[in-house]
Design an enzyme around this catalytic site. Structure first.
Site, PDB file in Angstrom:
ATOM      1  N   CYS A  96     -28.085  25.302   8.274  1.00 50.14           N
ATOM      2  CA  CYS A  96     -28.931  26.714   8.322  1.00 50.14           C
ATOM      3  C   CYS A  96     -27.814  27.817   8.352  1.00 50.14           C
ATOM      4  O   CYS A  96     -26.845  27.356   9.584  1.00 50.14           O
ATOM      5  CB  CYS A  96     -30.091  26.189   8.835  1.00 50.14           C
ATOM      6  N   CYS A  99     -29.148  28.796  12.110  1.00 52.62           N
ATOM      7  CA  CYS A  99     -29.432  27.571  13.076  1.00 52.62           C
ATOM      8  C   CYS A  99     -28.480  26.696  13.605  1.00 52.62           C
ATOM      9  O   CYS A  99     -29.230  25.673  13.828  1.00 52.62           O
ATOM     10  CB  CYS A  99     -30.748  27.328  13.639  1.00 52.62           C
ATOM     11  N   CYS A 114     -27.014  26.604 -13.202  1.00 52.39           N
ATOM     12  CA  CYS A 114     -27.949  27.674 -12.684  1.00 52.39           C
ATOM     13  C   CYS A 114     -27.785  29.090 -11.819  1.00 52.39           C
ATOM     14  O   CYS A 114     -28.102  30.147 -11.786  1.00 52.39           O
ATOM     15  CB  CYS A 114     -29.626  27.781 -11.757  1.00 52.39           C
ATOM     16  N   CYS A 145     -36.360  26.673   6.214  1.00 58.52           N
ATOM     17  CA  CYS A 145     -35.432  25.068   7.122  1.00 58.52           C
ATOM     18  C   CYS A 145     -36.640  24.850   8.655  1.00 58.52           C
ATOM     19  O   CYS A 145     -37.392  26.307   8.868  1.00 58.52           O
ATOM     20  CB  CYS A 145     -34.403  26.473   8.321  1.00 58.52           C
ATOM     21  N   CYS A 148     -35.840  26.646  11.745  1.00 57.84           N
ATOM     22  CA  CYS A 148     -35.533  28.301  12.800  1.00 57.84           C
ATOM     23  C   CYS A 148     -36.960  29.225  11.287  1.00 57.84           C
ATOM     24  O   CYS A 148     -36.733  30.196  11.494  1.00 57.84           O
ATOM     25  CB  CYS A 148     -34.815  29.280  12.363  1.00 57.84           C
ATOM     26  N   HIS A 151     -35.745  31.126   5.393  1.00 63.26           N
ATOM     27  CA  HIS A 151     -35.867  31.100   3.713  1.00 63.26           C
ATOM     28  C   HIS A 151     -34.260  30.456   3.163  1.00 63.26           C
ATOM     29  O   HIS A 151     -33.460  30.990   2.948  1.00 63.26           O
ATOM     30  CB  HIS A 151     -36.423  32.132   3.221  1.00 63.26           C
ATOM     31  N   HIS A 154     -36.323  27.567  -2.928  1.00 68.02           N
ATOM     32  CA  HIS A 154     -36.954  26.452  -3.798  1.00 68.02           C
ATOM     33  C   HIS A 154     -36.215  25.419  -4.690  1.00 68.02           C
ATOM     34  O   HIS A 154     -35.521  24.930  -4.406  1.00 68.02           O
ATOM     35  CB  HIS A 154     -37.534  27.466  -5.310  1.00 68.02           C
ATOM     36  N   ASP A 158     -37.171  19.593 -11.828  1.00 64.69           N
ATOM     37  CA  ASP A 158     -35.961  19.058 -13.396  1.00 64.69           C
ATOM     38  C   ASP A 158     -34.101  18.787 -12.207  1.00 64.69           C
ATOM     39  O   ASP A 158     -33.649  18.653 -12.702  1.00 64.69           O
ATOM     40  CB  ASP A 158     -35.822  20.361 -13.927  1.00 64.69           C
ATOM     41  N   ARG A 166     -34.473  19.556  -7.745  1.00 61.42           N
ATOM     42  CA  ARG A 166     -33.632  20.312  -8.028  1.00 61.42           C
ATOM     43  C   ARG A 166     -33.819  21.469  -6.582  1.00 61.42           C
ATOM     44  O   ARG A 166     -34.753  21.585  -6.796  1.00 61.42           O
ATOM     45  CB  ARG A 166     -33.195  21.504  -8.718  1.00 61.42           C
ATOM     46  N   CYS A 168     -33.340  24.026  -5.203  1.00 63.93           N
ATOM     47  CA  CYS A 168     -32.160  25.695  -5.225  1.00 63.93           C
ATOM     48  C   CYS A 168     -31.834  26.345  -4.469  1.00 63.93           C
ATOM     49  O   CYS A 168     -32.502  27.240  -4.092  1.00 63.93           O
ATOM     50  CB  CYS A 168     -32.390  26.260  -6.645  1.00 63.93           C
TER      51      CYS A 168
HETATM   52 ZN   LIG Z   1     -32.348  27.548  10.235  1.00 67.24          ZN
END
Ligand SMILES: [Zn+2]
Length: 180
Positions: A96, A99, A114, A145, A148, A151, A154, A158, A166, A168
């Site tokens: 991440c 963090c 993708c 995560c 922390c 974001h 998603h 598939d 997946r 992504c």
């Molecule tokens: Zn994090």
């Protein structure tokens, strides 16, 4: 007098018609939401509160570069095929960017075409957590995560075997540590 009444009556009807029309439109737009949410989500493990990384918005702004802040803390999305890792094939661990939590191993990375780095499995069940995301007219499952609450991206249904998932993920939400 009667004409006046009739004209009032017809504007009332027109008003009611418009109200019901817009209520209908509202319903239709809800019905049009595309359900891309992942079903049967992988098992996750909650991590102890003491291991969580908690910062104020101002503190995150100071430690993250603007693009990482936009994705991790404002739930933004980098443009497809622009991130550092969508075509990155080195062996190692993806952490991440907020963090240093270990999120994904390169062994679970695959080319999904993708434009974002895609993985079929998280590094461990306690690495990430999921949340429903109903933004942008879609029903999706957000990947965050676990440490922390940043974001990451998603998860979709598939992906390739063995999980069929997946993940992504935005490149800018991660940093990479190569296996020596
Ligand atoms: Zn994090």
């Amino acid at each position: 007098m009667q004409t006046h009444f009739l004209s009032r009556f017809s504007s009332l009807c027109l008003g009611l018609l418009l109200v019901s029309f817009s209520a209908c439109a509202q319903q239709n737009s809800n019905a049009r939401m595309i359900d891309q949410s992942s079903k049967n989500l992988p098992r996750t493990e909650a991590i102890p509160e003491s291991e969580k990384v908690v910062k104020t918005d101002q503190e995150w702004k100071q430690v993250l570069d603007p693009q990482a802040y936009q994705v991790l803390r404002q739930k933004g999305t980098e443009r497809a095929y622009t991130g550092a890792f969508w075509n990155h094939k080195a062996k190692g661990l993806y952490l991440c960017a907020g963090c240093d939590n270990e999120l994904f191993h390169s062994d679970t990375k695959y080319d999904s075409h993708c434009g974002w780095p895609s993985f079929f499995e998280a590094f461990r069940p306690g690495a990430i957590r999921f949340e429903d995301d109903r933004s942008h007219g879609m029903v999706r499952t957000e990947v965050l995560c676990a440490k922390c609450d940043g974001h990451l991206g998603h998860i979709f249904d598939d992906g390739p075997p063995p999980t069929g998932k997946r993940y992504c993920i935005n490149s800018v939400a991660m940093k990479f540590v190569e296996n020596k």
